[in-house]
Design an enzyme around this catalytic site. Sequence first.
Site, short mmCIF file in Angstrom:
data_model
loop_
_atom_site.label_atom_id
_atom_site.label_comp_id
_atom_site.label_asym_id
_atom_site.label_seq_id
_atom_site.Cartn_x
_atom_site.Cartn_y
_atom_site.Cartn_z
N SER A 147 -49.23 77.55 42.40
CA SER A 147 -48.13 76.87 41.73
C SER A 147 -47.65 77.73 40.56
O SER A 147 -47.28 78.88 40.77
CB SER A 147 -48.57 75.47 41.27
OG SER A 147 -47.48 74.71 40.82
N HIS A 182 -45.23 75.91 46.90
CA HIS A 182 -44.96 74.56 47.44
C HIS A 182 -43.83 74.60 48.48
O HIS A 182 -42.96 73.72 48.51
CB HIS A 182 -44.56 73.60 46.31
CG HIS A 182 -45.48 73.60 45.14
ND1 HIS A 182 -46.83 73.30 45.22
CD2 HIS A 182 -45.24 73.88 43.83
CE1 HIS A 182 -47.38 73.38 44.03
NE2 HIS A 182 -46.45 73.74 43.16
#
Length: 255
Positions: A147, A182
């Site tokens: 992330s 993501h």
Amino acid sequence: MRRICFVILLTSICFAGMGQGTQGTATRTIFAYGGGFTKQFMSYVITLTKKDNPKICFLPTATGDNANTINSWYSACEGLPMRPYVQRAFVASSTDSKSFEENLLSMDAIIVGGGNTLNMMAIWKAQGIDTVLKKAYNKGIILGGGSAGSLCWFQGGTTDSRPKDLSIVKCLGFIQTSHCPHYHSEPLRKPLYFDNILQGRLSAGYAIDDKAGIVFENEQYVRTVAIDDKSNAYYVSVVNGQIDEKLLPVTQIIK
């Protein structure tokens, strides 16, 4: 006779110096994965260090050194053949006797957690942690994260660090491409990444699903790994005015 001995000695010194230079060249390694840290990803980081019981440090800056995030880190490391550490950025001189550089450069690997990428980059710059991470990278210390912890190593990408909409953030640029974490888990990520690359707001780059990761060595793509057979990584670029999404082969499923 003395001259011959001197030549032999000089030759020996030169060859010794050459050997040290070759052995002293560190491989710069980054392991970027799309989502949060897991026990499987940490096991893989251990193998990348090529050391027994390596020292691995977690940077939770992106969550403001959140206690729950730190506890999750220790839980993910529990039972693994490693020594887990945490380097907080919200510190005080009265409680921290070592500098960021002294702590981080003593590690075998450094893992960066997810959270607010924009705030993390600002804090790192203010504290000089960005410079320390560059030294760690050049020293051959394994760098990784998911992330915000994967995005930070690239030129930049899209982030949810600001209110309302995803926006572009500039990062460390150790890998000179853009990045999208993501990739399939958050619906807005993929179309926005395509548009930003197509419009030239971002360079071509790597997109990674939450349970997949990419290993780079000396700024070059080496391999894709994953936790399951449904997660992948991609290279996204523009070819003949159109987006080209190239699926990268997964070479290893991490158990």
